[in-house]
Design an enzyme around this catalytic site. Structure first.
Site, PDB file in Angstrom:
ATOM      1  N   LYS A  40       0.801  -1.230  -0.287  1.00  0.00           N
ATOM      2  CA  LYS A  40      -0.005   0.075   0.090  1.00  0.00           C
ATOM      3  C   LYS A  40       1.012   1.093   0.203  1.00  0.00           C
ATOM      4  O   LYS A  40       1.828   1.429   0.112  1.00  0.00           O
ATOM      5  CB  LYS A  40      -0.779   0.044   1.002  1.00  0.00           C
ATOM      6  N   ARG A 140     -10.407   0.023  15.193  1.00  0.00           N
ATOM      7  CA  ARG A 140     -10.177   0.686  13.025  1.00  0.00           C
ATOM      8  C   ARG A 140     -11.722   0.035  12.754  1.00  0.00           C
ATOM      9  O   ARG A 140     -12.602   1.275  12.443  1.00  0.00           O
ATOM     10  CB  ARG A 140      -9.301   0.641  12.539  1.00  0.00           C
ATOM     11  N   HIS A 171      -5.968  -7.306  13.232  1.00  0.00           N
ATOM     12  CA  HIS A 171      -5.276  -6.488  13.828  1.00  0.00           C
ATOM     13  C   HIS A 171      -4.825  -5.754  14.761  1.00  0.00           C
ATOM     14  O   HIS A 171      -5.055  -5.736  15.402  1.00  0.00           O
ATOM     15  CB  HIS A 171      -4.773  -5.147  12.256  1.00  0.00           C
ATOM     16  N   ARG A 224       0.486 -11.265   6.925  1.00  0.00           N
ATOM     17  CA  ARG A 224       0.516  -9.787   5.820  1.00  0.00           C
ATOM     18  C   ARG A 224       2.531  -8.571   6.292  1.00  0.00           C
ATOM     19  O   ARG A 224       2.135  -7.957   6.883  1.00  0.00           O
ATOM     20  CB  ARG A 224      -0.308  -8.982   6.483  1.00  0.00           C
ATOM     21  N   TYR A 270      14.876  31.465   4.744  1.00  0.00           N
ATOM     22  CA  TYR A 270      13.684  32.015   5.662  1.00  0.00           C
ATOM     23  C   TYR A 270      13.062  32.674   6.499  1.00  0.00           C
ATOM     24  O   TYR A 270      13.455  31.565   7.263  1.00  0.00           O
ATOM     25  CB  TYR A 270      11.587  31.412   4.633  1.00  0.00           C
ATOM     26  N   CYS A 316      13.426  25.125   2.858  1.00  0.00           N
ATOM     27  CA  CYS A 316      12.644  25.217   1.701  1.00  0.00           C
ATOM     28  C   CYS A 316      11.656  24.496   1.605  1.00  0.00           C
ATOM     29  O   CYS A 316      11.692  23.324   1.572  1.00  0.00           O
ATOM     30  CB  CYS A 316      13.449  26.494   0.897  1.00  0.00           C
ATOM     31  N   MET A 317      10.788  25.021   0.270  1.00  0.00           N
ATOM     32  CA  MET A 317       9.526  24.199  -0.651  1.00  0.00           C
ATOM     33  C   MET A 317      10.549  23.461  -1.475  1.00  0.00           C
ATOM     34  O   MET A 317      10.326  21.827  -1.497  1.00  0.00           O
ATOM     35  CB  MET A 317       9.126  24.308  -1.357  1.00  0.00           C
ATOM     36  N   ASP A 318      11.492  23.409  -1.943  1.00  0.00           N
ATOM     37  CA  ASP A 318      12.517  22.861  -3.520  1.00  0.00           C
ATOM     38  C   ASP A 318      14.453  22.808  -2.815  1.00  0.00           C
ATOM     39  O   ASP A 318      14.851  22.063  -3.230  1.00  0.00           O
ATOM     40  CB  ASP A 318      12.293  23.409  -4.725  1.00  0.00           C
TER      41      ASP A 318
HETATM   42  N1  PLP Z   1      -1.801  -5.049   8.100  1.00  0.00           N
HETATM   43  C1  PLP Z   1      -2.724  -4.300   8.363  1.00  0.00           C
HETATM   44  C2  PLP Z   1      -4.201  -4.852   8.021  1.00  0.00           C
HETATM   45  C3  PLP Z   1      -1.941  -2.903   7.920  1.00  0.00           C
HETATM   46  O1  PLP Z   1      -2.808  -2.587   8.236  1.00  0.00           O
HETATM   47  C4  PLP Z   1      -0.478  -3.325   8.003  1.00  0.00           C
HETATM   48  C5  PLP Z   1      -0.470  -1.921   8.360  1.00  0.00           C
HETATM   49  O2  PLP Z   1      -0.691  -0.754   7.828  1.00  0.00           O
HETATM   50  C6  PLP Z   1      -0.348  -4.529   7.685  1.00  0.00           C
HETATM   51  C7  PLP Z   1      -0.481  -5.395   8.227  1.00  0.00           C
HETATM   52  C8  PLP Z   1       1.406  -4.199   7.579  1.00  0.00           C
HETATM   53  O3  PLP Z   1       2.180  -3.452   8.612  1.00  0.00           O
HETATM   54  P1  PLP Z   1       3.605  -3.693   8.252  1.00  0.00           P
HETATM   55  O4  PLP Z   1       3.943  -2.660   7.984  1.00  0.00           O
HETATM   56  O5  PLP Z   1       3.893  -3.307  10.640  1.00  0.00           O
HETATM   57  O6  PLP Z   1       4.179  -5.118   8.648  1.00  0.00           O
END
Ligand code: PLP
Length: 374
Positions: A40, A140, A171, A224, A270, A316-318
Site C-alpha cells: 500500500k 479501527r 490486526h 501480511r 526564510y 524551503c519548499m524545494d
Molecule cells: N495488516 C494491516 C491490516 C495493516 O494495516 C498493515 C499496515 O499498516 C499491515 C498489515 C502491515 O504492517 P507492517 O508494515 O507493520 O508489517
C-alpha cells in the site's frame, strides 16, 4: 506532480535488500503459511509494482493494499496473484473487484448486503472474495461480537452466487511493544471470535511484520508483511533484536548544486533563523518539503561526501542549505538517507528528529522524487 528527472535528487531502492528481507521471512514460516507483501501507499514509498515484482520472486504469494486503486494498479501491471484490499471499499465497486479477482475486507453486514445488491445486478460473473475483519482491540474496523460475525457468515452462506468467504483476520495494535499485555488480550479476543466459526475460510491471518517477527506462534496460514520487508524495524528502537538482519532498501541522495562562503553575521533562508557566527562554507541541496523532506528537519544533518553536515536555516519548499567543513565542487554527493563511508543516516534517525515513525517518513516522499532501482 511531475517527476524531477532533471534534478540530482533521487530515492534509490535496493532490490537486493528487499529480496533479502522477504526471503528471510518466507524461509522462517511454517509449512502452509503464506506471505502477502503489503505494498500500500506506493509500497511504503518504494514503488508498488517494483516491490511487488521483487516480492514475488522472493516468495510472496500475494499482496495487500489499502485502497482499491492500488489493487487495480497491480492488476494493470500484470500481477495475477491474490490481492487483498485492507481498507473499507465502496460496495458499489463490488462487481469491479469480483471481475478483477480482488478480495475485499468486510467490516459490517450492511456492507455485504449492499455489495450483494450490486453483484446481483450482473448477468454472470464470479463471486466477490471477502475477508471478514475482526476488531479485537485496534478500534479501527471490524466485527466485534460472535453474534455480528455469525450474521455476516450466514449472509455470505446464503448468497453464494455473489459472495465467497475467503478469509478472516484481525490486526494487532501493540505487537511491536515489548510489553505484551495488550497484545495477549487481543489474541484472546481473536480466539473468542474466530473459534466460533463453523468453517474456517482459506486464509486465517493476524500477523503484520511485528507479529510475525516476535510472536510467530500466532501466524496461522498467512502473514501480511510490510515494514520489515522494506528493512525497517516495525518497533523503531523498542525491540532491537530481529530473527535476521533487516536491510533497509531505501536511500535518499542528492548533490550540492551551489556553494558559497558566508561571512560572520550573514543569515540563511526564510525568517533568517540562522546567522553565521564566523565565516563558513555553505552548500545548497535541491530538496525541500515539497519532496517530503520536512521543514522541521532544520538542525538535522546530511552526509556531504561522507561528512556529517548540519542543515542550517529553514528547509524551503524545494531547496535547503547545509554548513560545510570546506568548499566542495558542485555535484558533490549528498546522502540524506543511507550510508556514505562509515557514516549512516537511517529513516529511523529522520523519524526520531521529526518526532514520528519511519513509516510516515518513507511514504511521505512525494512523486516529484524519482525512484531509481538498483
Ligand atoms: N495488516 C494491516 C491490516 C495493516 O494495516 C498493515 C499496515 O499498516 C499491515 C498489515 C502491515 O504492517 P507492517 O508494515 O507493520 O508489517
Amino acid at each position: 506532480m511531475v517527476v524531477g528527472v532533471h534534478r540530482p535528487t533521487q530515492l534509490v531502492i535496493d532490490r537486493q535488500a528487499l529480496r533479502h528481507n522477504i526471503q528471510s521471512e518466507v524461509s522462517r514460516l511454517k509449512a502452509g503459511c503464506e506471505l502477502f507483501m503489503v505494498v500500500k501507499a506506493n509500497g511504503y514509498g518504494h514503488g508498488a509494482a517494483q516491490v511487488a515484482r521483487v516480492a514475488k520472486e522472493a516468495g510472496a504469494s500475494g499482496f495487500c493494499v489499502a485502497i482499491l486503486d492500488e489493487a487495480l494498479e497491480l492488476r494493470a501491471a500484470g500481477f495475477n496473484e491474490p490481492i487483498l484490499v485492507l481498507g473499507v471499499t465502496n460496495p458499489a465497486d463490488a462487481p469491479l473487484m469480483a471481475a478483477q479477482h480482488i478480495s475485499a475486507t468486510v467490516a459490517a453486514t450492511d456492507w455485504l448486503e449492499e455489495a450483494e445488491h450490486y453483484l446481483a445486478l450482473r448477468s454472470a460473473g464470479e463471486p466477490l472474495r471477502v475477508h471478514l475483519g475482526l476488531d479485537t482491540g485496534m478500534g479501527r474496523i471490524g466485527f466485534r461480537t460472535p453474534a455480528e460475525l455469525k450474521t455476516a457468515t450466514d449472509f455470505i452462506g446464503d448468497h453464494a452466487a455473489a459472495l465467497t468467504f475467503e478469509g478472516i483476520f484481525t490486526h494487532f495494535s501493540t505487537a511491536d511493544d515489548p510489553d505484551d499485555t495488550y497484545f495477549k488480550g487481543q489474541v484472546a479476543k481473536w480466539h473468542e471470535l474466530v473459534d466460533t466459526l463453523a468453517q474456517r475460510p482459506r486464509y486465517v491471518h493476524v500477523s503484520n511484520s511485528a507479529t510475525s517477527l516476535w510472536h510467530d506462534e500466532c501466524n496461522d496460514n498467512l502473514v501480511r508483511f510490510g515494514a520489515a520487508g522494506y528493512g525497517l524495524n516495525p518497533s523503531g528502537w523498542a525491540i532491537p533484536q530481529t530473527p535476521y538482519q533487516l536491510e533497509p532498501a531505501m536511500s535518499l541522495t542528492s548533490e550540492l548544486v551551489y556553494t558559497k562562503r558566508l561571512q560572520a553575521g550573514q543569515s540563511v533562508s526564510y525568517g533568517a533563523t540562522y546567522t553565521a557566527q564566523q565565516d563558513e562554507w555553505v552548500g545548497t541541496v535541491p530538496i525541500g518539503y515539497a519532496d517530503g523532506y520536512e521543514r522541521r528537519l532544520q538542525g538535522f544533518h546530511v552526509l556531504v561526501d561522507g561528512h556529517v553536515c548540519e542543515i542550517i536555516g529553514r528547509v524551503c519548499m524545494d531547496q535547503m542549505m547545509v554548513r560545510l567543513p570546506h568548499d566542495y565542487p558542485r555535484g558533490t554527493r549528498v546522502t540524506l538517507v543511507g550510508q556514505d563511508g562509515d557514516q549512516q543516516i537511517t529513516l529511523q534517525d529522520v523519524a526520531d528528529y521529526c518526532d514520528t515513525i519511519h513509516y510516515e517518513v518513507a511514504c511521505g516522499f512525494t512523486s516529484r522524487v524519482p525512484r531509481h532501482y538498483i
